[in-house]
Design an enzyme around this catalytic site. Structure first.
Site, PDB file in Angstrom:
ATOM      1  N   LYS A 156      -3.184  -4.707  13.396  1.00  0.00           N
ATOM      2  CA  LYS A 156      -3.219  -5.511  14.618  1.00  0.00           C
ATOM      3  C   LYS A 156      -2.309  -6.733  14.478  1.00  0.00           C
ATOM      4  CE  LYS A 156      -7.879  -3.898  15.621  1.00  0.00           C
ATOM      5  NZ  LYS A 156      -9.306  -4.114  15.272  1.00  0.00           N
ATOM      6  N   GLY A 177     -23.989   2.503  12.558  1.00  0.00           N
ATOM      7  CA  GLY A 177     -22.844   3.093  13.248  1.00  0.00           C
ATOM      8  C   GLY A 177     -21.708   2.107  13.451  1.00  0.00           C
ATOM      9  N   ASP A 203      -6.881  -2.303   8.871  1.00  0.00           N
ATOM     10  CA  ASP A 203      -6.985  -2.327  10.338  1.00  0.00           C
ATOM     11  C   ASP A 203      -6.556  -3.698  10.879  1.00  0.00           C
ATOM     12  OD1 ASP A 203      -8.154  -1.206  12.969  1.00  0.00           O
ATOM     13  OD2 ASP A 203      -9.220  -3.103  12.724  1.00  0.00           O
ATOM     14  N   LYS A 256      -3.136   2.929  17.172  1.00  0.00           N
ATOM     15  CA  LYS A 256      -2.171   2.051  16.507  1.00  0.00           C
ATOM     16  C   LYS A 256      -1.081   2.787  15.747  1.00  0.00           C
ATOM     17  CE  LYS A 256      -6.043  -0.957  15.370  1.00  0.00           C
ATOM     18  NZ  LYS A 256      -7.027   0.082  15.776  1.00  0.00           N
ATOM     19  N   GLU A 281     -17.654   3.122   9.553  1.00  0.00           N
ATOM     20  CA  GLU A 281     -17.524   4.572   9.453  1.00  0.00           C
ATOM     21  C   GLU A 281     -17.955   5.052   8.063  1.00  0.00           C
ATOM     22  OE1 GLU A 281     -13.852   6.170  11.152  1.00  0.00           O
ATOM     23  OE2 GLU A 281     -13.533   4.193  12.042  1.00  0.00           O
TER      24      GLU A 281
END
Lengths: 340, 340
Positions: A221, A203, A217, A121, A206
């Site tokens: 987007k 997992g 994030d 991105k 992060e």
């Protein structure tokens, strides 16, 4: 038809992309008449290039990252010449400071007349105007499904399935990690800290989760969707962003008592002065909301339109393979002849 | 770029299509560089044709159906010559016996080198092989979003958003009328007969609801999706079809007690011998099912894939305007230059 690809970034997603074109090579040839040839990889420390194509079979056996590229160079002939291909696939780590090195790579590839498929991105978010203008000037095409929720169709729907509609409003749950945390908090009555820890253990989040939990994030987007579908030329600074870090057990409980649950919603809508407004914030939705059923690491998006009503897409694998598959889709759709 | 359209069928959806291209003419010109010109309409009793375009503005003021076409002929000059255009939009009533008159119109249009956008299902369902072979031979393109759940993106997602994936399974709630009836039965504990009556009173179900409630409408859509996305060459006889007519209050109650609700699911999956199997039947899904949130007249579809996981699309206006908008989308995507 031969399509020569150059890939920048040989991390988890980059390698998954290479795996996919290897696995699916005969399927893609048969279905779309496209022979995908990986001619170059630009890694952090090494570059591989061969105009006739790299030997993917060998490369995939050499592990991942820089080490794999280095071993490949030791064993195979590569050419130290200017890279040339049809499409440039950008999969370097997202850098929201200045978009580099992806930005430099993309501008260079555009200058060389290559189409762009971006999975990361950073470049597009920091330098939308510069990159899209360069693309128009050079008459190349830029696709970024991998950067806008990946395996969840978002751009496709806006550009293609809703062609001819006016998109009046967009709402999305665009980040799987925060949705997982919120789902945990809702279902198990855990605190934010506990749910985050569980997500990290699995997992899903992060070690440094700030890009996700801060809403950044999702904002990235949303920005790309708005700039392409609503014709804005916004930057991150134009988005009002609130993350999920401050949601308390009590907030969740209160919502639950009202039959609601929190989602981190990314929204684009029209303000009073007719301007497009972008917002990311936790929002308690009731069970009839179109995105209420988006659970765990799932993502989803709803487009509100003038003629087709509300159209949602939900799901899509939230993993490196899904992101790679989204980039592969972009490559195919750029060059296929048989449908479009 | 001028795109000349010929429309067959001037019923509710056909007229809505004409309205839409009228309303959206300058938007489509600006956004896609396409000037849509309606040059012909083939009605049940009358034909209108003018190579420079019909006067839509007048036509829309004359009411609907045959009467409107007749009045138009009285007031405006039309030409009695062979119709010619770029794209043929088929919107005649669905005839599942032999597909006519749509089938004849479509084959004729293909012979004349026109692309096809079909809203009605009859011709494609009864004569898939004949029409697709004729299309290939004449090198014309055939689109039918309007016939496969209309404003809900189904074909687009399969063909475009999932390009490069293997579609392993499809599940859809493809009929809004039956979903409304099942939702009523579930929520209000009404019988099938009562719920059907309510649907008829609201204009959701037709006076003769058999095409919907028998599962036939869902089967038609499933057939078209399977033939295009899974490369089958099936006919309706290859589908196992069960409607919702025999569902009792007790069936619904039992499902409810188990936390489930009935949906009329249309499914395509791979059988033991590797063959594609098609099935329409009422199915009690639990609340975690991807289509459990598809409520009332809504529709939805889930594609299960190898690389992108499960991708669902849900919603889309279930009305004539939505169906017309789906056809308009097909027209735009056939000729647009700027994205695809």
């Amino acid at each position: 038809m031969q399509i020569k690809l150059i890939l920048a970034g040989y991390g988890t997603v980059g390698k998954e992309f290479v795996k996919l074109i290897h696995e699916k090579s005969s399927f893609i040839q048969k279905e779309f008449g496209l022979e995908l040839i990986l001619v170059g990889i630009i890694g952090r420390d090494f570059k591989l290039y061969h105009p006739e194509g790299l030997c993917i079979d060998t490369l995939l056996k050499l592990g991942g990252g820089s080490e794999a590229l280095h071993k490949y160079i030791e064993q195979h002939s590569v050419r130290n010449e200017k890279m040339n291909g049809h499409v440039f696939v950008e999969s370097t780590p997202t850098n929201l400071e200045n978009g580099n090195p992806g930005k430099q790579y993309i501008l260079q590839a555009i200058e060389n007349g290559m189409d762009i498929v971006s999975i990361s991105k950073g470049a597009l978010v920091t330098s939308w105007k510069e990159i899209s203008e360069a693309g128009r000037a050079a008459n190349v095409r830029i696709r970024y499904s991998g950067a806008t929720a990946a395996a969840l169709p978002t751009l496709d729907i806006g550009q293609f399935s809703l062609a001819g509609c006016k998109i009046e409003r967009i709402e999305g749950v665009l980040n799987g990690t925060t949705n997982y945390i919120l789902t945990k908090m809702h279902e198990d009555n855990t605190s934010y800290a506990e749910a985050l820890q569980q997500a990290q253990q699995k997992g899903i989040a992060e070690t440094n989760p700030s890009l996700d939990v801060s809403g950044m994030d999702s904002a990235c987007k949303l920005l790309l969707l708005s700039n392409s579908l609503l014709h804005t030329e916004y930057t991150l600074e134009d988005i009002s962003i609130e993350g999920i870090e401050n949601l308390s057990k009590q907030d969740i409980r209160k919502a639950k008592e009202q039959g609601k649950q929190f989602k981190l919603l990314a929204r684009a809508y029209t303000g009073d002065a007719g301007e497009v407004r972008l917002e990311v914030q936790p929002y308690a939705v009731d069970s009839s909301h179109s995105l209420a059923s988006v659970i765990g690491t799932e993502k989803g998006i709803t487009f509100y339109t003038d003629t087709m009503g509300a159209v949602s897409s939900i799901g899509g694998a939230s993993n490196p393979r899904g992101a790679a598959a989204a980039a592969l889709k972009d490559v195919i759709n750029l060059y296929r002849k048989n449908i479009l």
